[in-house]
Design an enzyme around this catalytic site. Structure first.
Site, PDB file in Angstrom:
ATOM      1  N   ASP A 283     -12.124 -10.588  -0.383  1.00 51.66           N
ATOM      2  CA  ASP A 283     -13.380 -10.729   0.358  1.00 51.66           C
ATOM      3  C   ASP A 283     -14.413  -9.859  -0.357  1.00 51.66           C
ATOM      4  O   ASP A 283     -14.054  -8.949  -1.107  1.00 51.66           O
ATOM      5  CB  ASP A 283     -13.276 -10.411   1.854  1.00 51.66           C
ATOM      6  CG  ASP A 283     -12.605  -9.094   2.203  1.00 51.66           C
ATOM      7  OD1 ASP A 283     -12.576  -8.187   1.342  1.00 51.66           O
ATOM      8  OD2 ASP A 283     -12.123  -8.957   3.342  1.00 51.66           O
TER       9      ASP A 283
ATOM     10  N   GLU B 236       0.801  -1.240   0.000  1.00 55.49           N
ATOM     11  CA  GLU B 236       0.000   0.000   0.000  1.00 55.49           C
ATOM     12  C   GLU B 236       0.832   1.288   0.000  1.00 55.49           C
ATOM     13  O   GLU B 236       0.628   2.170   0.841  1.00 55.49           O
ATOM     14  CB  GLU B 236      -0.981  -0.024   1.185  1.00 55.49           C
ATOM     15  CG  GLU B 236      -1.893  -1.247   1.154  1.00 55.49           C
ATOM     16  CD  GLU B 236      -2.765  -1.413   2.393  1.00 55.49           C
ATOM     17  OE1 GLU B 236      -2.780  -0.521   3.254  1.00 55.49           O
ATOM     18  OE2 GLU B 236      -3.448  -2.455   2.495  1.00 55.49           O
TER      19      GLU B 236
ATOM     20  N   ASN C 296       2.157  -5.228  -3.084  1.00 54.26           N
ATOM     21  CA  ASN C 296       0.762  -5.598  -2.804  1.00 54.26           C
ATOM     22  C   ASN C 296      -0.073  -4.348  -2.518  1.00 54.26           C
ATOM     23  O   ASN C 296       0.360  -3.476  -1.765  1.00 54.26           O
ATOM     24  CB  ASN C 296       0.766  -6.515  -1.562  1.00 54.26           C
ATOM     25  CG  ASN C 296      -0.573  -7.154  -1.270  1.00 54.26           C
ATOM     26  OD1 ASN C 296      -1.187  -7.752  -2.163  1.00 54.26           O
ATOM     27  ND2 ASN C 296      -1.031  -7.065  -0.032  1.00 54.26           N
TER      28      ASN C 296
ATOM     29  N   GLU D 192      -6.014 -10.950  -1.084  1.00 53.01           N
ATOM     30  CA  GLU D 192      -6.828 -10.712   0.132  1.00 53.01           C
ATOM     31  C   GLU D 192      -8.317 -10.641  -0.211  1.00 53.01           C
ATOM     32  O   GLU D 192      -9.033  -9.747   0.264  1.00 53.01           O
ATOM     33  CB  GLU D 192      -6.416  -9.388   0.814  1.00 53.01           C
ATOM     34  CG  GLU D 192      -4.936  -9.270   1.123  1.00 53.01           C
ATOM     35  CD  GLU D 192      -4.547  -7.987   1.861  1.00 53.01           C
ATOM     36  OE1 GLU D 192      -5.454  -7.277   2.362  1.00 53.01           O
ATOM     37  OE2 GLU D 192      -3.345  -7.702   1.930  1.00 53.01           O
TER      38      GLU D 192
ATOM     39  N   HIS E 260     -10.365  -6.510  -2.106  1.00 51.79           N
ATOM     40  CA  HIS E 260     -11.420  -6.267  -1.111  1.00 51.79           C
ATOM     41  C   HIS E 260     -12.589  -5.602  -1.843  1.00 51.79           C
ATOM     42  O   HIS E 260     -12.574  -4.384  -2.075  1.00 51.79           O
ATOM     43  CB  HIS E 260     -10.908  -5.353   0.005  1.00 51.79           C
ATOM     44  CG  HIS E 260      -9.831  -5.984   0.836  1.00 51.79           C
ATOM     45  ND1 HIS E 260     -10.076  -7.056   1.677  1.00 51.79           N
ATOM     46  CD2 HIS E 260      -8.513  -5.710   0.960  1.00 51.79           C
ATOM     47  CE1 HIS E 260      -8.948  -7.402   2.287  1.00 51.79           C
ATOM     48  NE2 HIS E 260      -7.988  -6.607   1.864  1.00 51.79           N
TER      49      HIS E 260
END
Ligand code: 9MR
Length: 395
Positions: free
Chosen positions: A296, A183, A230, A294, A266
């Site tokens: 979701d 990030e 990432n 990651e 996400h």
């Protein structure tokens, strides 16, 4: 621009079953059979005897993983069984972060992370190391807010060097992919003004040079680990994805040892589905590996009438449930369709241990298993996609 993930920023205040695919798997009927089923009855574990996600993933060679909460792994039997049986790669959700491994300056605590690595080895799983350099979850002795510190810029650089080398060396030979830097960009495509960025600028360097340093140090400490950048919202074409694309091209031009880019994934049903496959492919076309790291899919959920102010893990409407399922299928499909996409990791096992409800009030139901650790329709959807997709095989 529409901010899809601003809360995240502000809140951050081979397997035992190796065989030919045909031999390892039951008939497709076994896979599609439970699809219609809504949540399994509590105590009904028949789903667990059908081919797992990891078994089905052997068709394509794509690794399917989960983030692991080490407070539950090893102590909650049902949770542990799902991690061990369903996935062939694992990511520590928290325990490899700087705050957790060096809570006191100069004193390392590797216990929880070592336990994760041992579990992975026992269950023939690959480990994604997460994450070496992040503005969040820093030890309080170093920085409490991710932007300021009492150390001098040169000390920041030296401490970062020591942290990266010590951590990568500790796990040398045991990590498949490292999220080296996490990030580093804002949604508008500008570099995040983190404590690292500011220290490098103060040293008269380019603020983002800490990224190249971290990759070089990590590579020296473990030359065989795959090194990833990432980030979130790379799934959407836009300022951030474009900026990261240009940046990794620069890293490559400078011969920085970067192997891949992780797309966190996400997603939220209130936004449209991103042009994920195109974005994965354009990064892959740079000669990089890519991964969904990651995933979701959150949505609005029903309030819990028994406990005002709290929420259930049931989507507000059947339409939202359907949208979630569609997003799950499309994320996996996109990864399968890009041969350089080497792993697909979901960010947690069950809705009861997801980070979402604590950060996005009124949203949840973001994972594959419900509060009682029973599989949701989205779990069956992923099995079906793994079973039915004729994906190119990855190395
Ligand atoms: O899931 C993690 C949660 O338990 C932590 O409290 C949180 C701290 O910021 O970090 C969560 O994981 C984050 C991941 O490390 C990086 N990308 C965003 C994830 C969700 O915040």
């Amino acid at each position: 621009m529409r901010i899809r993930h601003s809360f995240l920023v502000s809140a951050l205040a081979v397997t035992a079953l190796i065989a030919t695919p045909g031999a390892a798997m039951a008939s497709p009927d076994h896979v599609t059979e439970p699809h219609e089923g809504q949540h399994a009855q509590h105590g009904d574990h028949s789903w667990a005897t059908r081919p797992s996600l990891r078994t089905l993933s052997m068709r394509s060679g794509l690794k399917v993983g989960t983030a692991v909460n080490m407070d539950l792994y090893g102590s909650d039997a049902a949770y542990t069984r799902i991690v061990d049986q369903q996935f062939n790669t694992v990511t520590p959700e928290n325990v490899m972060k700087w705050q957790l491994v060096e809570p006191t300056q100069g004193t390392y605590d590797w216990a929880a992370a070592d336990r994760l690595v041992a579990g992975a080895r026992a269950n023939h799983q690959l480990v994604r190391g997460h994450t070496l350099v992040w503005h969040n979850q820093l030890p309080s002795w170093f920085s409490t807010d991710g932007t300021t510190t009492s150390f001098t810029p040169q000390q920041v650089r030296d401490l970062l060097h020591k942290h990266v080398v010590d951590e990568v060396s500790h796990f040398r030979g045991k990590i498949w992919q490292w999220d080296v830097v996490n990030e580093a960009f804002n949604d508008d495509g500008t570099p995040r003004q983190s404590v690292f960025y500011k220290a490098y600028e103060a040293l008269g360097l380019n603020g983002l040079d800490y990224v190249a340093d971290a990759f070089r140090w990590a590579h020296q400490a473990d030359p065989h680990a795959l090194l990833f950048y990432n980030d979130y919202n790379l799934e959407f074409t836009g300022a951030k994805s474009n900026a990261v694309y240009d940046f990794v091209k620069q890293l490559q031009a400078q011969h920085v040892p970067i192997d891949g880019v992780g797309f966190q994934g996400h997603l939220d049903t209130q936004y449209g589905f991103p042009d994920l496959q195109n974005n994965l492919q354009r990064f892959a076309d740079l000669g990089l590996k890519v991964a969904l790291t990651e995933v979701d899919v959150r949505t609005f959920v029903q309030p819990d009438p028994a406990n005002p102010g709290t929420y259930t893990d049931t989507p507000l409407t059947p339409e939202l449930q359907a949208t979630q399922e569609s997003y799950w299928k499309q994320t996996l499909q996109a990864c399968l369709d890009v041969p350089q996409c080497i792993s697909y990791t979901v960010w947690g096992v069950a809705d009861s241990n997801s980070w979402i409800p604590g950060v996005f009030t009124g949203e949840g139901a973001a994972l594959l298993f419900d509060d009682n650790l029973n599989p949701k329709p989205q779990y069956q959807d992923l099995r079906q996609v793994l079973w039915t997709t004729k994906a190119p095989r990855r190395a």
